[in-house]
Design an enzyme around this catalytic site. Structure first.
Site: not given
Length: 106
Positions: A7-9
């Site tokens: 996950y980036d966010t």
């Protein structure tokens, strides 16, 4: 954590997750700080239209967190953005609602 790597966010609800009323939930500041250090984009959402996003920034600051306005999305802000996106900047709106909603509309 391995699962976190995909996950980036990371999106957090505020009320009941970050704090309950004026009381921060234990471990939250350390968790958010760790996520930011990992390079994650951290965003905060709330369906509470009674407060302007600046009120949320004050709460984060009191927790020792340096959160920017663009990291906070409330239902009031979402409504204001919708008006601008759908009807254009400068559209005259008579707003019947909370002070937070009125502030976001200006």
């Amino acid at each position: 954590e391995e699962w976190l790597e995909k996950y980036d966010t990371i999106l957090f609800d505020c009320d009941g997750v970050i704090w309950r009323g004026d009381i921060e939930i234990s471990g939250v500041p350390d968790t958010i700080t760790a996520l930011i250090r990992m390079g994650k984009k951290v965003l905060f959402v709330s369906n509470n239209a009674s407060k302007h996003r600046s009120a949320y920034l004050s709460k984060f600051k009191a927790m020792g967190l340096d959160i920017s306005m663009d990291q906070v999305v409330t239902s009031a802000f979402g409504a204001a953005r919708y008006i601008v996106d759908e009807y254009g900047e400068g559209t005259k709106v008579f707003c019947v609602g909370t002070e937070g909603l009125k502030q976001e509309m200006t």
